[in-house]
Design an enzyme around this catalytic site. Structure first.
Site, PDB file in Angstrom:
ATOM      1  N   SER D 238       0.843  -1.180   0.000  1.00  0.00           N
ATOM      2  CA  SER D 238       0.000   0.000   0.000  1.00  0.00           C
ATOM      3  C   SER D 238       0.872   1.222   0.000  1.00  0.00           C
ATOM      4  O   SER D 238       2.072   1.133   0.223  1.00  0.00           O
ATOM      5  CB  SER D 238      -0.853   0.037   1.289  1.00  0.00           C
ATOM      6  N   SER D 276      -3.681  -3.477  -2.519  1.00  0.00           N
ATOM      7  CA  SER D 276      -2.922  -2.292  -2.129  1.00  0.00           C
ATOM      8  C   SER D 276      -3.888  -1.204  -1.685  1.00  0.00           C
ATOM      9  O   SER D 276      -4.857  -0.901  -2.366  1.00  0.00           O
ATOM     10  CB  SER D 276      -2.098  -1.804  -3.331  1.00  0.00           C
ATOM     11  N   ASP D 278      -4.182   2.446  -1.436  1.00  0.00           N
ATOM     12  CA  ASP D 278      -3.454   3.585  -1.987  1.00  0.00           C
ATOM     13  C   ASP D 278      -4.252   4.862  -1.752  1.00  0.00           C
ATOM     14  O   ASP D 278      -5.197   5.153  -2.479  1.00  0.00           O
ATOM     15  CB  ASP D 278      -3.198   3.338  -3.480  1.00  0.00           C
TER      16      ASP D 278
END
Lengths: 356, 356, 356, 356
Positions: D238, D276, D278
């Site tokens: 991330s 992830s 983000d």
């Protein structure tokens, strides 16, 4: 078209806590103008246009902050993403029928390009909403034209607003009865800011009608999913709500205000069905929040003073729907070789229920 | 119009890890068709239409799941809220210029009402996107017509896709050079599902061009905010990306896929400026996720297998932009009494930079 | 804790069209379990925890699709973005007070790591919601602990659900009276799918109470912004709604279902004030939509059959609030050296109004 | 901890057009402070905390407008909905590991309740983000404690910021190498407003590393999905980005600024994989946009002047990632009885590639 004298308040329905503005209409917000064109032609065209202008100036040069909420986005509203990205409205708002949004956009572009001062404008975010009047209108015949759109814009005026089976509400149905255009307003007490909040609705949705708490739909046995009712109402359709205020709100707080309008719709007994496009668009006219090129807002009503405005938006929206229903007159049509009737809400029966 | 032999790959630009599909085009996704109409008339009309059809059947009767992402929503895209609410596409997609979205909607409605089997359809959510070709096109003259829209739909075919200064890319600019339509595709290895992902872009945006890592904009001294550059590029404009896949994706995962397309745009050096409408719309053609009345999906590609598709979408989008730029030919026009030229990317200079 | 026999239905309030499930509780949805811990300690700690588990298995290994809607996001709900991105719930849901969300997350992480089969889990998206019980509870004293959270999870069971001043509703207020936990359910007729929809609320919000159309707040002169009322109600606070269904819904349609729950809240007279965190989270337990690693759904209830579920969610939510109010018992506390009392709704007066 | 002298600029990587601020750090934005605690204990605890404070005052009493964007919301970020609803930040921001968000929230609540002037505060929206350092850190052992959180807050200072394997970046990996904390800034030329934009990243994500256009990942044969690479990089993980500016921005324009940070992340070669998280969170420190009780903003930077700020945010974010990688030192650990090593980016090889 004269304003009917059968508004909800005359029948004893005045939802909420706050007082209405002088006209009890969106036009109580100074500068807001409404123009309508009713298109009833032949035996099957029952449709129209309602235009809302945020202020008397050039809306492209002097933009108003705006926020949008879709409780259920089954609709063809145009101009959505730019309105959300920039938080502003740069054209008038046109309401019309589902299949006429393309020409509404076309007309708003033409109108905007033609405004004095817009000679070099090359980008226009036209905002148009719709509901589907196909239960009374031969919507595939495309009876509303580009010309009607421009006429509605040209006809816009302040003062009382025609309600019921007019403009974009000509062919709409609501809760199994004839729907239409309705409007209402609220004025906050001075201690809460003194602001005006006005709402205008194009009511074309269903559920089980509740009028200020009175379960009219159930009592008259006409409601969505009523298996044993004599006549079944359709929950689909849609509602467009336009909310205007003279408070100096940011686009974010206008988006929040728009959400509250849907609280008012809920209180009328809306089913918020799958096929209903239920939108509220709110804008603010205060000069300190208008935007010109290279210029931002210089005022911002704080979050922690928003609650009374929220309540006012819900109340005005709820009463606007009641006005649409109470003012709508019966409309007949002929679709697919069959006579169809959108019957006005039986005001005498409603009044009797109200007294009971 | 023949497909130019100057695609990015021929110049040595093949961004990413995955192999391209056979045509390296959105039409590698079986059933997807593209139709384009280039409108170059008089000395100032430089515009057009590009149509994308999701499959050969009736898109209204057999809907495909779809997702949308606006990296910057300064655009006039139509059909947004219903696409998001229902997670599906029910018309072809039309790309055109900013002021022609109204007539694109009108044309899609007409086209849909006219499809066999749609005789009783009364509601159509037309999806149309745009970028502003006003730097080369006299956009206020409204040169694209309803007829052009229908022609583009009728011209749709599978096979190679014309790129560069064609269709909706006829008048667009990108990074200070002539932009246009571009396309590309990726095929996942069998172990990752074997799916195809195709992208088509209408490139009309700015920033500082990067071609697979090569900072062409900076090297050629043409980029947004380059104060000392000989010629300054404009960052505004927009980009429309359409992503198609044959994987059985849900609308939520298509929305995620659309977001990744913007990763590809970022890698080309996009400024994502205030006035840029940067949208990606993704749809899936797999039969098990199509939707007819009363019928939902019976397959759903799981979240934890999405990553390779995400990478593929970004790669195909990045290369589609490079193709748009590499294939675009110089377009001249006369606007406001002044000759304007949208110069093609100087491929020889680019090739030299690539070798350096 | 026995279930009070003062539920809304016993007083004649049964909002909506559909029949309730056998328990008229969220636990009518097979597999859903609720566990509650009431924390009343000393003279000022009046708070607690309510846990909802989607099914008897490991919720991390066997995830349920889920959707969320924030009508007003003034709240500290945890786990929001992953729930939205993946469209799924991977932990039980904990409801508690505003300042205890951190320890609720901590407890859900501990609980999840400790489940058999989760020995290698390294990522947990804990979902916890809250309302602010600080009007009766010394919330700064942090009376709810990690241990209470785990106790609520361990206590979870099917069957009747304790309502009123219990669990996360121990210290909440609603419409100026004592609020609390409430639940209700609806079963659709077989022709509409036969599905169950259950709701559980943590009611801590204000406005002007309406009970199935009866304007109790106005009649008893206790409501938000009532300038001349003997006692003024506070509109702030919040409401958390959890909706469960056994229909095979996608996360998108669960998000839509969650939005409808707010329609039910609106009908109770909610002000949706600035400081109110008004959330609804919906999940579906049907085996065909559960998700394990590498596995997606194999069923999907179509959009055009959603409307009855929407109506059911609003009805169950509305009645759940009425149950919270009707079952809540008076709670006293001592805050800042001052005795404070959250009075139970005067059921006799309400019953009298109902008969009037 | 001294600031490493191996920042990306020293290696010749200075992405973008704008000049960096004096420290090339988020702390170039006046008033912004950063505090970090590195937790390396035993053979397996490799984690930490990074705190960012928006200004030296009480952030609860003097709130800063803020906007958030999740490019992929697979993360446990806390405080999201209230930040979005009110458009403001009322606590410092804590970054830590995935399983420590609960205690980060707990610590932020404690810290806020204890600030002078907050004696009657009963509601705190704690904002905490995370990435998963479980590849090097025994994350299930929960090595970061409440005490570490408070220490990071107490340690916050202006001036240079430690980068690399420190604070919340102690155990993170990026693109197959050791990741970490990185920061950078940009100052706009006076003609564009002269504002500062700073970014701080917690880099823990994957893809195929690109350093200012140089495809380092591909050249060193370490990248996501590289089937034939000697060592395969993991795309999951991330990235948390915090962007600060001294420009007087509205929350809406801060949300837009946050979106642009993801453009910078895309340029580093991010895969934006399924797993992830983000996120970018942007806030503005300008006094005219701060908010106290009952008080809104009195300035608002207009939309049409935002583009240079957008470019600056992407550039600072891109360079912050490069700094994280270039400054990160090799970290060893022992997980599940196996030695694991997060190797620092081989700066000599990178420098050689840069020269080639």
């Amino acid at each position: 078209m004269p304003v009917p004298d059968t508004r909800a308040r005359a029948l004893g329905f005045a939802p909420g806590l706050f007082a209405a503005g002088p006209l009890n209409a969106i036009t109580d917000v100074a500068g807001v103008r409404v123009g309508q064109v009713t298109v009833m032609e032949g035996e099957a065209t029952r449709t129209g246009v309602t235009a809302i202008l945020p202020h008397p100036g050039n809306p492209f040069a002097e933009r108003v902050p705006a926020g949008l909420f879709a409780m259920n986005g089954y609709g063809k509203m145009a101009g959505v993403t730019q309105l959300q990205e920039l938080g502003e409205l740069e054209t008038p708002i046109l309401l019309t029928n589902t299949l006429a949004v393309g020409r509404a956009v076309e007309a708003l572009v033409d109108w905007t390009l033609a405004q004095p001062g817009n000679e070099s404008v090359r980008s226009v975010n036209a905002v148009a909403g719709e509901t589907n009047d196909g239960r009374l209108n031969d919507i595939r015949a495309r009876g509303v034209t580009h010309k009607h759109m421009l006429q509605a814009l040209a006809a816009a005026t302040d003062g009382p607003v025609a309600e019921g089976s007019v403009g974009a509400g000509t062919g709409t149905m609501a809760f199994g009865w004839k729907g239409g255009i309705g409007t209402s307003s609220r004025r906050l007490p001075p201690a809460l800011g003194g602001w005006l909040v006005g709402a205008l609705v194009q009511a074309n949705y269903g559920g089980a009608l509740v009028m200020d708490g009175l379960p009219v739909g159930r009592l008259l046995k006409k409601y969505y999913l009523a298996e044993h009712a004599a006549e079944q109402a359709d929950a689909d359709g849609s509602v467009m709500v336009v909310v205007a205020t003279d408070a100096p709100l940011s686009d974010r707080n206008l988006q929040r205000l728009a959400r509250r309008a849907m609280g008012g719709i809920a209180r009328t007994g809306a089913a918020f069905s799958d096929g209903s496009g239920d939108y509220a668009l709110a804008f603010a006219t205060h000069p300190a929040v208008r935007r010109a090129a290279g210029q931002g807002a210089t005022e911002d009503w704080p979050n922690d003073r928003m609650s009374p405005l929220f309540v006012a938006a819900a109340e005005a929206t709820e009463e606007a729907v009641l006005n649409a229903l109470c003012c709508a007159t019966t409309v007949e049509s002929r679709l697919g070789g069959r006579r169809v009737v959108g019957r006005a809400l039986p005001l005498d029966q409603v009044a009797a229920l109200r007294r009971a």
